[in-house]
Scaffold this motif. Structure first.
Motif, PDB file in Angstrom:
ATOM      1  N   SER A 187      -5.788  35.463 -27.972  1.00 29.05           N
ATOM      2  CA  SER A 187      -5.783  34.410 -26.947  1.00 29.05           C
ATOM      3  C   SER A 187      -4.593  34.554 -26.008  1.00 29.05           C
ATOM      4  CB  SER A 187      -5.761  33.032 -27.615  1.00 29.05           C
ATOM      5  OG  SER A 187      -6.897  32.843 -28.432  1.00 29.05           O
ATOM      6  N   THR A 188      -3.433  34.916 -26.552  1.00 29.00           N
ATOM      7  CA  THR A 188      -2.252  35.116 -25.711  1.00 29.00           C
ATOM      8  C   THR A 188      -2.457  36.266 -24.725  1.00 29.00           C
ATOM      9  OG1 THR A 188      -0.853  34.294 -27.516  1.00 29.00           O
ATOM     10  CG2 THR A 188       0.237  35.502 -25.743  1.00 29.00           C
ATOM     11  N   TRP A 198      -3.659  38.212 -19.196  1.00 30.94           N
ATOM     12  CA  TRP A 198      -4.512  38.827 -18.170  1.00 30.94           C
ATOM     13  C   TRP A 198      -4.816  37.823 -17.057  1.00 30.94           C
ATOM     14  CZ3 TRP A 198      -9.415  37.427 -16.529  1.00 30.94           C
ATOM     15  CH2 TRP A 198     -10.019  38.303 -15.640  1.00 30.94           C
ATOM     16  N   MET A 199      -5.095  36.575 -17.408  1.00 28.28           N
ATOM     17  CA  MET A 199      -5.366  35.558 -16.391  1.00 28.28           C
ATOM     18  C   MET A 199      -4.135  35.312 -15.518  1.00 28.28           C
ATOM     19  SD  MET A 199      -7.629  32.808 -18.578  1.00 28.28           S
ATOM     20  CE  MET A 199      -7.865  31.760 -17.152  1.00 28.28           C
ATOM     21  N   CYS A 200      -2.953  35.293 -16.125  1.00 28.47           N
ATOM     22  CA  CYS A 200      -1.723  35.093 -15.344  1.00 28.47           C
ATOM     23  C   CYS A 200      -1.467  36.264 -14.401  1.00 28.47           C
ATOM     24  CB  CYS A 200      -0.533  34.899 -16.282  1.00 28.47           C
ATOM     25  SG  CYS A 200      -0.534  33.322 -17.159  1.00 28.47           S
ATOM     26  N   SER A 201      -1.746  37.473 -14.871  1.00 26.40           N
ATOM     27  CA  SER A 201      -1.552  38.630 -13.993  1.00 26.40           C
ATOM     28  C   SER A 201      -2.515  38.590 -12.810  1.00 26.40           C
ATOM     29  CB  SER A 201      -1.740  39.922 -14.790  1.00 26.40           C
ATOM     30  OG  SER A 201      -3.079  40.031 -15.255  1.00 26.40           O
ATOM     31  N   THR A 202      -3.742  38.136 -13.050  1.00 26.54           N
ATOM     32  CA  THR A 202      -4.700  37.995 -11.946  1.00 26.54           C
ATOM     33  C   THR A 202      -4.246  36.933 -10.953  1.00 26.54           C
ATOM     34  OG1 THR A 202      -6.505  38.640 -13.440  1.00 26.54           O
ATOM     35  CG2 THR A 202      -7.107  37.528 -11.398  1.00 26.54           C
ATOM     36  N   ALA A 203      -3.771  35.788 -11.476  1.00 23.90           N
ATOM     37  CA  ALA A 203      -3.264  34.738 -10.593  1.00 23.90           C
ATOM     38  C   ALA A 203      -2.044  35.222  -9.810  1.00 23.90           C
ATOM     39  CB  ALA A 203      -2.920  33.497 -11.404  1.00 23.90           C
ATOM     40  N   THR A 211      -7.632  43.681 -10.999  1.00 22.62           N
ATOM     41  CA  THR A 211      -8.252  42.570 -11.733  1.00 22.62           C
ATOM     42  C   THR A 211      -9.355  43.038 -12.669  1.00 22.62           C
ATOM     43  OG1 THR A 211      -7.678  40.996  -9.981  1.00 22.62           O
ATOM     44  CG2 THR A 211      -9.452  40.378 -11.476  1.00 22.62           C
ATOM     45  N   PRO A 212     -10.369  43.770 -12.201  1.00 18.09           N
ATOM     46  CA  PRO A 212     -11.396  44.225 -13.153  1.00 18.09           C
ATOM     47  C   PRO A 212     -10.925  45.375 -14.050  1.00 18.09           C
ATOM     48  CG  PRO A 212     -11.905  45.041 -10.968  1.00 18.09           C
ATOM     49  CD  PRO A 212     -10.713  44.162 -10.816  1.00 18.09           C
ATOM     50  N   VAL A 237       6.758  34.335  -6.448  1.00 12.60           N
ATOM     51  CA  VAL A 237       5.879  35.396  -6.942  1.00 12.60           C
ATOM     52  C   VAL A 237       6.677  36.422  -7.742  1.00 12.60           C
ATOM     53  CG1 VAL A 237       4.303  37.236  -6.256  1.00 12.60           C
ATOM     54  CG2 VAL A 237       4.265  35.051  -5.044  1.00 12.60           C
ATOM     55  N   ALA A 238       7.889  36.748  -7.273  1.00 15.19           N
ATOM     56  CA  ALA A 238       8.732  37.687  -8.019  1.00 15.19           C
ATOM     57  C   ALA A 238       9.111  37.122  -9.382  1.00 15.19           C
ATOM     58  CB  ALA A 238       9.991  37.996  -7.201  1.00 15.19           C
ATOM     59  N   LEU A 239       9.404  35.823  -9.427  1.00 13.55           N
ATOM     60  CA  LEU A 239       9.713  35.191 -10.714  1.00 13.55           C
ATOM     61  C   LEU A 239       8.517  35.235 -11.656  1.00 13.55           C
ATOM     62  CD1 LEU A 239      11.832  33.595 -12.352  1.00 13.55           C
ATOM     63  CD2 LEU A 239      10.913  31.499 -11.327  1.00 13.55           C
ATOM     64  N   LEU A 240       7.314  35.024 -11.123  1.00 15.94           N
ATOM     65  CA  LEU A 240       6.103  35.103 -11.947  1.00 15.94           C
ATOM     66  C   LEU A 240       5.867  36.525 -12.442  1.00 15.94           C
ATOM     67  CD1 LEU A 240       3.622  33.670 -13.079  1.00 15.94           C
ATOM     68  CD2 LEU A 240       2.466  34.081 -10.890  1.00 15.94           C
ATOM     69  N   PHE A 241       6.069  37.515 -11.600  1.00  7.72           N
ATOM     70  CA  PHE A 241       5.940  38.910 -12.032  1.00  7.72           C
ATOM     71  C   PHE A 241       6.948  39.243 -13.135  1.00  7.72           C
ATOM     72  CE2 PHE A 241       3.931  40.365  -7.807  1.00  7.72           C
ATOM     73  CZ  PHE A 241       2.670  40.386  -8.387  1.00  7.72           C
ATOM     74  N   THR A 242       8.144  38.716 -13.025  1.00  8.98           N
ATOM     75  CA  THR A 242       9.165  38.979 -14.052  1.00  8.98           C
ATOM     76  C   THR A 242       8.765  38.394 -15.399  1.00  8.98           C
ATOM     77  OG1 THR A 242      10.872  38.936 -12.329  1.00  8.98           O
ATOM     78  CG2 THR A 242      11.600  38.714 -14.620  1.00  8.98           C
ATOM     79  N   GLY A 243       8.273  37.150 -15.392  1.00  6.93           N
ATOM     80  CA  GLY A 243       7.832  36.540 -16.639  1.00  6.93           C
ATOM     81  C   GLY A 243       6.674  37.295 -17.269  1.00  6.93           C
ATOM     82  N   ILE A 244       5.734  37.767 -16.455  1.00 10.81           N
ATOM     83  CA  ILE A 244       4.596  38.531 -16.974  1.00 10.81           C
ATOM     84  C   ILE A 244       5.071  39.861 -17.566  1.00 10.81           C
ATOM     85  CG2 ILE A 244       2.501  39.736 -16.282  1.00 10.81           C
ATOM     86  CD1 ILE A 244       2.011  37.520 -14.261  1.00 10.81           C
TER      87      ILE A 244
END
Length: 353
Positions: free
Chosen positions: A171-172, A177-182, A216-217, A288-295
């Motif tokens: 599930s994690t 994967w969903m976060c990377s798509t977003a 994404t795909p 967006v950079a902060l989100l990429f770092t967390g991912i």
């Protein structure tokens, strides 16, 4: 017969001797205050001493009136705790035993809930097997509406197909994967805003659109599905495919967080460059950079975690080779191509040069 003195009345008292109640024997036994009556007279007792004088029995004392039931308020008011006197909540051992019993009940309840979930999953598995296994399962992912001309391509049910001890990990990874798509979608919007304030960023805007349509795909098919199938069937081959592709994906996550200008990623470097031009667009790119770092960080952590789980399952590279060979030779298209190649080689050998 001589007549009486009173003119012939036989019952008239002529004298004391003629009255029978005046007989000394009768007078002797006549009741007197000095002797008790027949209620206390005992004829068998000795008459050496005279009988006690008669005393009337005392009147019974009246029954006391019933007291009204005490109310709770007077009792409470009569016994008040002082401010320094502690309240009595029971002994310490009683409190400890009650807390331990409560904790034990909660633990048993959680265990029963886990067992119920496991039984539910196994029941659904048996139902699918009874219906014909994977051949009769209807694909449910991606969840598309019924009027859409494109139908779902995969069947996915984590609670049914994945063992309970691995469901949280799978599930994690799905949420990752969903976060990377977003993040790719937000990156496309940030690059579009950057292109609007500076037309020299056209290449970055074009690449950001390409990354959304490509990653994404491909990320779902290339690393999420192998990981899903690896935990579903304990497949060493799928584990190796996942490790190889997801390692490259983590490297790409790091590059996205860095944000090299012109690559179509709104990372830290690209955001700092746009900060000199427009502050609002730079703030969006920084988010967006902060989100990429967390991912990127979560991807590295999950790669290490899945690798440790893989080691504990007893899988090996030899097992992966065996699974690959078995999968290749069990494929009908591969077997047909191999048979045709062998037949052609044999025919060429018999015909000679």
């Amino acid at each position: 017969m001589a007549q009486n003195r009173d003119g012939g009345n036989p019952f008239a008292e002529s004298s004391e001797l003629d009255n029978p109640f005046q007989d000394p024997a009768v007078i002797q036994h006549r009741p007197s205050p000095q002797y008790a009556t027949l209620d206390v007279y005992n004829p068998f007792e000795t008459r050496e001493q005279p009988a006690p004088a008669y005393e009337p029995a005392p009147a019974p004392a009246p029954a006391p009136a019933p007291l009204p039931p005490p109310s709770a308020a007077p009792l409470q008011s009569s016994r008040k705790l002082s401010p320094t006197e502690p309240k009595n909540y029971g002994s310490y051992s009683t409190q400890v035993s009650a807390a331990a019993a409560t904790a034990e009940l909660l633990k048993k309840q959680e265990e029963l809930n886990r067992k119920a979930e496991e039984l539910d999953r196994r029941e659904r598995e048996l139902q699918h097997v009874a219906l014909g296994g994977t051949a009769t399962r209807q694909n449910n992912w991606p969840p598309l509406p019924s009027f859409c001309p494109v139908q779902p391509c995969f069947f996915q049910d984590i609670s049914m197909e994945i063992p309970q001890e691995f469901q949280k990990t799978v599930s994690t990874m799905y949420y990752l994967w969903m976060c990377s798509t977003a993040a790719l979608l937000l990156n496309f919007l940030a690059c579009l805003a950057s292109f609007c304030v500076d037309t020299n960023n056209g290449s970055g805007f074009g690449l950001s659109l390409l990354w959304v349509l490509l990653f994404t795909p491909c990320s779902f098919v290339c690393w999420y599905r192998p990981m899903y199938k690896a935990f579903r069937s304990d497949s060493s081959f799928n584990f190796f495919v996942f490790f190889f592709i997801f390692f490259a994906q983590d490297v790409l996550f790091v590059l996205q967080a860095i944000g090299i200008p012109g690559w179509g990623f709104s990372g830290w470097i690209s955001a700092l460059v746009v900060l000199k031009i427009n502050t609002a667009v730079a703030v969006l790119m920084l988010l967006v950079a902060l989100l990429f770092t967390g991912i990127a960080v979560l991807g590295i952590v999950m790669l290490k975690r899945i690798h440790s789980l893989y080691r504990r399952t007893g899988a090996s590279f030899q097992k992966a080779q065996q699974e690959f060979a078995a999968g290749v030779f069990s494929n009908q298209a591969v077997r047909t191509a191999a048979a045709n190649a062998a037949a052609g080689a044999a025919g060429n050998a018999f015909r000679g040069p």
